[in-house]
Design an enzyme around this catalytic site. Sequence first.
Site, PDB file in Angstrom:
ATOM      1  N   ARG A  54       0.733  -1.019   0.084  1.00 11.40           N
ATOM      2  CA  ARG A  54       0.111  -0.047   0.235  1.00 11.40           C
ATOM      3  C   ARG A  54       0.890   1.157   0.058  1.00 11.40           C
ATOM      4  O   ARG A  54       0.435   2.085  -0.684  1.00 11.40           O
ATOM      5  CB  ARG A  54      -1.117   0.051   1.317  1.00 11.40           C
ATOM      6  CG  ARG A  54      -2.104  -0.659   1.205  1.00 11.40           C
ATOM      7  CD  ARG A  54      -2.581  -1.387   2.565  1.00 11.40           C
ATOM      8  NE  ARG A  54      -1.590  -2.298   2.864  1.00 11.40           N
ATOM      9  CZ  ARG A  54      -1.816  -3.651   2.401  1.00 11.40           C
ATOM     10  NH1 ARG A  54      -2.942  -4.010   2.043  1.00 11.40           N
ATOM     11  NH2 ARG A  54      -1.053  -4.576   2.757  1.00 11.40           N
ATOM     12  N   THR A  55       1.910   1.299   0.807  1.00 14.59           N
ATOM     13  CA  THR A  55       2.459   2.574   1.252  1.00 14.59           C
ATOM     14  C   THR A  55       3.439   2.773  -0.143  1.00 14.59           C
ATOM     15  O   THR A  55       3.643   4.161  -0.466  1.00 14.59           O
ATOM     16  CB  THR A  55       3.341   2.612   2.442  1.00 14.59           C
ATOM     17  OG1 THR A  55       2.542   1.976   3.441  1.00 14.59           O
ATOM     18  CG2 THR A  55       3.616   4.038   2.924  1.00 14.59           C
ATOM     19  N   LYS A  82      25.341  -5.116  -0.161  1.00 13.27           N
ATOM     20  CA  LYS A  82      26.835  -5.513  -0.175  1.00 13.27           C
ATOM     21  C   LYS A  82      27.306  -4.521   1.060  1.00 13.27           C
ATOM     22  O   LYS A  82      28.502  -4.430   1.283  1.00 13.27           O
ATOM     23  CB  LYS A  82      27.573  -4.720  -1.414  1.00 13.27           C
ATOM     24  CG  LYS A  82      26.849  -5.384  -2.782  1.00 13.27           C
ATOM     25  CD  LYS A  82      27.615  -4.529  -4.007  1.00 13.27           C
ATOM     26  CE  LYS A  82      26.952  -4.838  -5.397  1.00 13.27           C
ATOM     27  NZ  LYS A  82      27.360  -3.573  -6.072  1.00 13.27           N
ATOM     28  N   ARG A 104      10.983   3.941   4.079  1.00 15.21           N
ATOM     29  CA  ARG A 104      10.642   3.168   4.877  1.00 15.21           C
ATOM     30  C   ARG A 104      11.692   2.116   5.278  1.00 15.21           C
ATOM     31  O   ARG A 104      12.521   1.785   4.566  1.00 15.21           O
ATOM     32  CB  ARG A 104       9.585   2.056   4.249  1.00 15.21           C
ATOM     33  CG  ARG A 104       9.377   0.970   5.016  1.00 15.21           C
ATOM     34  CD  ARG A 104       8.002   0.059   4.792  1.00 15.21           C
ATOM     35  NE  ARG A 104       6.859   0.853   5.102  1.00 15.21           N
ATOM     36  CZ  ARG A 104       5.695   0.071   5.105  1.00 15.21           C
ATOM     37  NH1 ARG A 104       5.591  -0.879   4.920  1.00 15.21           N
ATOM     38  NH2 ARG A 104       4.451   0.860   5.189  1.00 15.21           N
ATOM     39  N   HIS A 132       4.308   5.755  11.733  1.00 13.60           N
ATOM     40  CA  HIS A 132       3.938   5.539  10.489  1.00 13.60           C
ATOM     41  C   HIS A 132       3.054   6.785   9.968  1.00 13.60           C
ATOM     42  O   HIS A 132       1.664   6.615  10.315  1.00 13.60           O
ATOM     43  CB  HIS A 132       3.244   4.494  10.197  1.00 13.60           C
ATOM     44  CG  HIS A 132       3.005   4.001   8.674  1.00 13.60           C
ATOM     45  ND1 HIS A 132       3.082   4.779   7.726  1.00 13.60           N
ATOM     46  CD2 HIS A 132       2.588   2.819   8.167  1.00 13.60           C
ATOM     47  CE1 HIS A 132       2.934   4.046   6.389  1.00 13.60           C
ATOM     48  NE2 HIS A 132       2.552   3.054   6.927  1.00 13.60           N
TER      49      HIS A 132
HETATM   50  N1   CP Z   1      -0.508  -0.392   6.011  1.00 15.71           N
HETATM   51  C1   CP Z   1       0.772  -0.325   5.375  1.00 15.71           C
HETATM   52  O1   CP Z   1       1.754   0.335   5.668  1.00 15.71           O
HETATM   53  O2   CP Z   1       0.664  -1.396   4.442  1.00 15.71           O
HETATM   54  P1   CP Z   1       2.186  -1.489   3.581  1.00 15.71           P
HETATM   55  O3   CP Z   1       2.960  -2.515   4.428  1.00 15.71           O
HETATM   56  O4   CP Z   1       1.460  -2.675   2.591  1.00 15.71           O
HETATM   57  O5   CP Z   1       2.564  -0.495   2.995  1.00 15.71           O
END
Ligand code: CP
Length: 310
Positions: A54-55, A82, A104, A132
């Site tokens: 999603r993100t 590496k 992320r 998040h």
């Molecule tokens: N909700 C969310 O962060 O989903 P993903 O891990 O798929 O990005």
Amino acid sequence: HRHLTGIEGLQPHEITFLLDEAEGWIELNRRRAEPDKRLAGLTQINAFFENSTRTLLSFEIAGKRLGADVVNMHVGQSSVKKGETLIDTAITLNAMRADVIVIRHQSSGAVRLIADKVDCPVLNAGDGSHEHPTQALLDALTIRRRKGSVAGQRVVICGDILHSRVARSNILALTALAADVRVCAPSTLMPAAIERMFVTPFTDFDAALEGADVVMMLRVQNERMSGGFLPSNREFAARYGLTEERLKRAAPDALVMHPGPMNRGVEITSAVADDKTRSAITEQVETGVAVRMACLDVLTRSARGVEGWA
Ligand code: CP
């Protein structure tokens, strides 16, 4: 540059400002209006050191809808494999003159570390068990759109609170917007410092659900367990799974949410997740694109010579 590393540090009026900005993008996206290419000529790098569906996709779609040149760094094919350090990776991305970087990472605090090393805005797409922020913004906007307001809503967040960056960012955002937040988890998955987060903790899910306006379910983060307690799926589902029967304890029009990815049959049954009137799960995904468009726009405003935050 102003970054978005977390909800912590944002004033309630700044959260509301981002939600208001995102609201406009939802309508434009639905109408498939003439594209607004305000980020044309800017380079957006998405550096995801941890898996995402999603993100990553919604940040990519958001950047492209705004006309940015979007580049995804695939960690599996990168020199991280590496042994390149996080700082050296950050310096490398910076030398390519990115205009905005979305990160992320599996370590809490990694995004802040990178933000301190680069010359452009950095957005946190999830760092370890820390924050998040765009998830919390999209959740708050989904609640506001469905319920009219976040203030005064009784929101139950249930699941692995201890390891969840989604829970942490949501607690910060929803309490800042004056929701009445309850958290529910087995005591082994409840943070010790929960008493300082202005929420009411529960270990009994049935008790937590009484009169809830919103029920937000979370996945058990097996990948973040450092030994110790690991509930079996059956045991977790029996005590903390959201079923149609359990949902009867909540308000009759209670909204069901889940950030994804779901473990169907564990924290939520398919009957609840797929209930078209109660479940806002796919709406959360739609709202996510709009929230990320708003964040990319607002954070790059000063570099574009446009007035930034409210
Ligand atoms: N909700 C969310 O962060 O989903 P993903 O891990 O798929 O990005």
